[in-house]
Design an enzyme around this catalytic site. Structure first.
Site: not given
Ligand code: 5MM
Length: 337
Positions: A177, A219, A262
């Site tokens: 990620e 990710k 996010g």
């Protein structure tokens, strides 16, 4: 569920529109979330909340993996079943966050380097014994004046590659990620540039550390303008620029890309994902690994009250279903009513 290699595990997690529930909030982050609904963040409440999510019927067929925090992978339901078994029973695979959070990079006030490599091998061994089938490590990249520096990007991406190699050695799929944060007033082009640099560097390091890409999940953030930017991007613009960025940096053998949300709203995260899947033109599954965008409505419905459990489970089930449809490019706004 039996898997004979890492590629089968990674492929299963994002199969048939399924995505990932990111429920790996560290205790300080969980406190932040619970503060918004005036619920104390203690071990019992965190367990109750996560048990509520994992036992929702929205898990089945929509969620292929759940990312847990160290505390959660060891917890049991009221009835004495491990949360790991509860997740497996819903047809999802348990995973675990293995990074240990952020420290300043080279004395910077803003740039950070994710920690946790020192004892990672031993921790991975234990997590595999506890039933984890995949792991997650989050690197954070900030956009601002003169940043991200290439040094910070490279240091974080090299750490991600070292982590991924150790996770695979222990029989678990690494979720890598590299999150380019939405915070700031930067343009969508700035986000595109920082995201492209980060993902290119990431795959260079994954290759040089000989990580099996077919047993890895990426990710990333979507490519959006900063949260304080005055220029708002259209759904098409976000979708097209994100696809272009990924097509220019991600190898074909990767089984899946599972986006983080996010700080986008629940609907924005779903709509952007759906648009990308409607546009198409890429070789990997494009799915979700949302924390806030899968949990916000459920958290607001729950409010820490047992009598709200069913409503909270339904709210989570709705978002899980909407995001599955988006992963298949079959979502539409009228389904939200
Ligand atoms: C769920 O939050 C995760 C852990 O955060 P902390 O270590 O800061 O407590 C986080 O890594 C999360 O998995 C991703 O950011 C995706 O969550 P969002 O809310 O961005 O979809």
């Amino acid at each position: 569920m039996k898997f004979s290699n890492l590629s089968e595990i990674a492929t299963y997690i994002v199969s048939d529109g399924k995505g990932i529930l990111a429920a790996d909030e560290s205790n300080p982050t969980c406190k932040k979330r619970f503060d918004t609904i005036s619920v104390e963040s203690n071990e019992q409440n965190r367990r109750d909340y996560r048990e509520l999510l994992f036992s929702s019927n929205g898990m089945v067929g929509n969620i292929g993996g759940v990312i847990l925090f160290d505390e959660t992978i060891r917890q049991k339901t009221d009835a004495g079943q491990s949360l790991v078994d509860l997740i497996l029973e819903a047809g999802a695979l348990p995973g675990i966050k293995v990074d240990k959070g952020l420290a300043p990079f080279n004395g910077s006030d803003i740039e950070t380097l994710t920690q946790g490599l020192d004892d990672l091998d031993e921790r991975c061994k234990e997590y595999a014994e506890l039933g984890a089938k995949f792991t997650k490590w989050r690197a954070v990249i900030n956009i601002g004046n003169g940043i991200p520096t290439q040094e910070c990007i490279d240091a974080n991406m090299e750490a991600l590659a070292k982590y991924a190699k150790i996770a695979q050695k222990n029989g678990m799929v690494p979720i890598v990620e590299p999150e380019v944060l939405i915070n700031g007033n930067h343009s969508i082009q700035d986000c595109y540039d920082a995201t492209l640099r980060s993902i290119k560097s990431l795959f260079d390091y994954l290759n040089s550390y000989d990580v099996d890409i077919s047993g890895t999940i990426l990710k990333p953030n979507m490519v959006t303008a900063g949260s304080d930017s005055e220029v708002k991007s259209s759904v098409e613009e976000v979708a097209n620029m994100t696809i272009k960025c990924l097509n220019d940096s991600v190898p074909d053998e990767l089984p899946g890309v599972a986006f983080l949300s996010g700080g986008q709203t629940e609907i924005e995260s779903t709509e952007h994902l759906d648009k990308m899947n409607k546009i198409g033109g890429f070789s990997w599954k494009l799915s979700f690994s949302y924390g806030r965008a899968l949990q916000q409505s459920a958290l607001n419905a729950w409010l820490g009250k047992p009598e709200n459990k069913k409503d909270a489970q339904e709210a989570f089930a709705h978002r899980a279903k909407m995001n599955k449809l988006a992963s298949l490019g079959n979502w539409s706004a009228d389904l939200e009513k």
